[in-house]
Scaffold this active site. Structure first.
Site, PDB file in Angstrom:
ATOM      1  N   TRP A   1      16.720 -45.427 -38.321  1.00  0.00           N
ATOM      2  CA  TRP A   1      18.005 -45.178 -37.671  1.00  0.00           C
ATOM      3  C   TRP A   1      18.558 -43.822 -38.085  1.00  0.00           C
ATOM      4  CZ3 TRP A   1      22.823 -44.169 -39.742  1.00  0.00           C
ATOM      5  CH2 TRP A   1      23.908 -44.259 -38.886  1.00  0.00           C
ATOM      6  N   HIS A   2      18.276 -43.417 -39.322  1.00  0.00           N
ATOM      7  CA  HIS A   2      18.834 -42.169 -39.833  1.00  0.00           C
ATOM      8  C   HIS A   2      18.203 -40.934 -39.206  1.00  0.00           C
ATOM      9  CE1 HIS A   2      20.558 -44.765 -42.959  1.00  0.00           C
ATOM     10  NE2 HIS A   2      21.409 -43.787 -43.172  1.00  0.00           N
ATOM     11  N   GLY A   3      16.990 -41.030 -38.724  1.00  0.00           N
ATOM     12  CA  GLY A   3      16.403 -39.844 -38.121  1.00  0.00           C
ATOM     13  C   GLY A   3      14.939 -40.000 -37.776  1.00  0.00           C
TER      14      GLY A   3
ATOM     15  N   SER B   1      16.476 -49.413 -40.818  1.00  0.00           N
ATOM     16  CA  SER B   1      17.627 -48.662 -41.316  1.00  0.00           C
ATOM     17  C   SER B   1      17.241 -47.214 -41.606  1.00  0.00           C
ATOM     18  CB  SER B   1      18.177 -49.323 -42.585  1.00  0.00           C
ATOM     19  OG  SER B   1      19.229 -48.549 -43.133  1.00  0.00           O
TER      20      SER B   1
ATOM     21  N   PHE C   1      22.834 -37.662 -37.614  1.00  0.00           N
ATOM     22  CA  PHE C   1      22.282 -38.987 -37.422  1.00  0.00           C
ATOM     23  C   PHE C   1      22.977 -39.723 -36.276  1.00  0.00           C
ATOM     24  CE2 PHE C   1      21.845 -38.499 -42.230  1.00  0.00           C
ATOM     25  CZ  PHE C   1      20.630 -37.864 -42.088  1.00  0.00           C
TER      26      PHE C   1
END
Length: 483
Positions: free
Chosen positions: A325-327, A322, A483
Site C-alpha cells: 500500500w505504501h508504494g 500494508s 503514498f
C-alpha cells in the site's frame, strides 16, 4: 497545499472565519463551504485530479444509495464489487501500473524472452491511497448494514474530501466522520484551543524534528557507500525520527485543524517508539491504516481464529499488503514481510496483547525490563525502516551489510552535519516531552506548568523554533504525500 506553507497559513483563517461567522447558522451551507474549501485545497496541488476525486465520490454515493434500496444479496454483492473495482482500479493504475509492467518485462527477460510493453509517465495523485480507502470503508459498511446510506450528496462529498485529512490521513471511517457531517456543529472554545495546541506540536514535529533529521538522513542514505557502519546506524536512526515526526506531525495538524471546525478525528499515533514489542508498536503506529486492514482484510480472511497455518498466512497477507500500500517498490514489500516475521512469535505464543497499557503508567521512569523491551523493539523497527527508506533491495542489503561489519565499532565521522550542537539537543527535548505526555492523545495536550508565564514561555519557544527552522527548510513536503 502544504500545511507548512504560507498558502495554508492564509487559507485556514479565511475558511475558519467564513465557517463560524458567515455560514454558521446553516448546516448545509457549512458543508458546502467545507466541500468547496477541500476542493480548492486539493486543486492547489494539481486541479486536473479534482475530476478523479469527484468521480470516486459520485460512484460511491450512487452505490450507497442503491445498496439502501436493494435487498437481493446477489445484486448487493455486484454493487459492492463495482465500488471495489472502480476504486482499486484507479489506485492500481496510477500507483502500480509501471511497477507491474516493469516486473512483467523482467520476468519474461529472465526466462529468455522479450516483450514490448511501455511504461507510462504517470503522475501519482496526492492522497489517492487515503481517500480511496475512506470511500471504500463507506461502501463496505453500508453493504454490511453497519451504516445507513446518506442521501445528502453535499455532506458525503465533504466527508470524502475533508481537507484536513484528505491527502495523508487519518483514514477516517464513515461511521465516525459522516455522522458528524450530518449533525449541527457548535463552536467550542476549549476544543479550538486544544486544536491550536495540537497544530503547534504537529508543526514542531514536522519542521523542527523531521526536516532537520531529513537533512542528515538524506545525506547518509544517498551516500551510504562512503560511510562506516556506525555512521549508517545514525542515518537509520535519523530516518526513524524523520518519518515519525513527519507523519505523526501531519496527523496532529490534521486532527487539530479538524477540531477548529468542530470535528473529532481518530488518533493516528500513540507514541509508538515507546512500545515494548512489535505488536504494541503496530497498535500505536498509523492506527487508522492498521485498524482498516484489521477490520476489512484480516478479520474477513479469518483473523486468528483458525489453526496455526491460517494465523501465519493472514499475518503475512496483512503486513505485505500494508507494505505494498505504501508504494510500488519491492522494498516496501520486504518491509512489510519483515514486520510480519517480527510479529509472528508474539502471535503464535499468544503474547501479542500483553502490553495494552501505556508503558510505566504509574511512574515517571520505566523499569529496567521496560527499557530493555523498548530498546529491542526500537532497534528492530530501525532495521525495518532501512528497507522502507532504501532506493532498492540491493541498496538496503548493502546498507545493512556495512552496519554489521567491523566498521560498526568505529567513531562516526562525516562532514556537513552539525549533530551535537543542534539535532542531538532537539531530539533529547523532543523525546522528553513525548515521554512526559505519553498518556495523552498528543504530547502537549496538558502541559503541567502551573506558573502561567513559564507555560506561555514554553509555547512561544516552540513557535520561535518553528519559525527559525521553517526559514531554512521552506515548504518541505510531507513523506506520506508520495503514498
Amino acid at each position: 497545499m502544504l500545511f507548512n506553507s504560507i498558502d495554508f497559513a492564509i487559507f485556514l483563517p479565511i475558511v475558519f472565519v467564513l465557517y463560524w461567522f458567515v455560514v454558521n447558522k446553516n448546516l448545509k451551507h457549512q458543508n458546502i463551504l467545507i466541500a468547496l474549501a477541500s476542493y480548492v485545497f486539493y486543486g492547489w496541488w494539481d486541479w486536473r485530479f479534482l475530476a478523479l476525486i469527484l468521480f470516486s465520490t459520485l460512484v460511491d454515493y450512487g452505490i450507497g444509495v442503491s445498496l439502501g434500496k436493494e435487498h437481493n444479496l446477489n445484486r448487493r454483492k455486484i454493487l459492492l464489487w463495482i465500488s471495489i473495482l472502480v476504486n482499486l482500479g484507479f489506485l492500481g493504475f496510477f500507483k502500480y501500473y509501471n511497477f507491474f509492467i516493469d516486473n512483467f518485462k523482467s520476468a519474461f527477460t529472465f526466462f529468455g524472452s522479450a516483450i514490448n510493453a511501455n511504461s507510462l509517465n504517470i503522475i501519482l495523485p496526492v492522497g489517492i491511497s487515503f481517500y480511496t480507502f475512506q470511500t471504500l470503508s463507506y461502501t463496505i459498511d453500508v453493504y454490511k448494514k453497519r451504516l445507513e446510506p446518506t442521501k445528502d450528496f453535499i455532506s458525503f462529498a465533504a466527508f470524502v474530501s475533508f481537507f484536513p485529512q484528505l491527502v495523508a490521513g487519518p483514514i477516517e471511517r464513515a461511521t465516525n466522520l459522516l455522522p458528524q457531517m450530518l449533525s449541527k456543529r457548535q463552536f467550542e472554545y476549549n476544543d479550538a484551543v486544544d486544536g491550536l495546541r495540537q497544530i503547534l506540536w504537529g508543526l514542531f514535529k514536522k519542521i523542527v524534528i523531521a526536516d532537520n533529521c531529513a537533512t542528515y538522513a538524506n545525506l547518509i542514505f544517498n551516500n551510504s557507500a562512503d560511510y562506516s557502519g556506525s555512521t549508517l546506524v545514525l542515518g537509520a536512526v535519523f530516518f526513524t525520527f524523520q518519518i515519525y515526526g513527519d507523519f505523526s506531525g501531519y496527523s496532529d495538524i490534521a486532527i487539530g485543524t479538524s477540531r477548529l471546525f468542530g470535528f473529532k478525528l481518530m488518533q493516528n499515533f500513540a507514541f509508538p517508539y515507546f512500545s515494548r514489542d512489535i505488536a504494541e508498536f503496530w497498535r500505536r503506529w498509523h492506527i487508522s491504516l492498521s485498524t482498516w486492514f484489521r477490520d476489512y482484510l484480516y478479520i474477513p480472511l479469518g483473523g486468528s481464529r483458525g489453526g496455526t497455518w491460517m494465523k501465519v498466512r493472514n499475518t503475512f497477507i496483512i503486513f505485505i499488503v500494508s507494505g505494498f500500500w505504501h508504494g510500488a517498490n519491492w522494498t516496501f514489500v520486504i518491509w512489510g514481510a519483515l514486520n510480519a516475521i517480527y510479529f509472528l512469535p508474539l502471535l503464535l505464543t499468544k503474547r501479542n496483547r500483553q502490553n495494552m497499557e501505556v508503558v510505566a503508567g504509574d511512574s515517571y521512569f520505566p523499569s529496567k525490563k521496560e527499557i530493555g523491551q523498548m530498546s529491542l523493539t526500537f532497534s528492530l523497527t530501525v532495521i525495518a525502516w532501512i528497507f522502507f527508506r532504501a532506493d532498492n533491495i540491493e541498496h538496503a542489503l548493502n546498507y545493512l551489510r556495512e552496519i554489521f561489519s567491523s566498521s560498526l565499532f568505529s567513531i562516526p565521522l562525516y562532514q556537513g552535519v552539525n549533530f551535537l550542537k543542534v539535532l542531538f539537543p532537539l531530539l533529547l527535548i523532543f523525546i522528553t516531552i513525548e515521554w512526559l505526555g505519553r498518556k495523552r492523545e498528543f504530547a502537549i495536550e496538558k502541559v503541567k506548568i502551573k506558573f502561567r508565564p513559564f507555560r506561555y514561555l514554553f509555547y512561544y519557544s516552540l513557535l520561535i523554533l518553528i519559525y527559525w527552522f521553517a526559514s531554512e527548510n521552506v515548504d518541505q513536503q510531507f513523506i506520506y504525500f508520495q503514498f
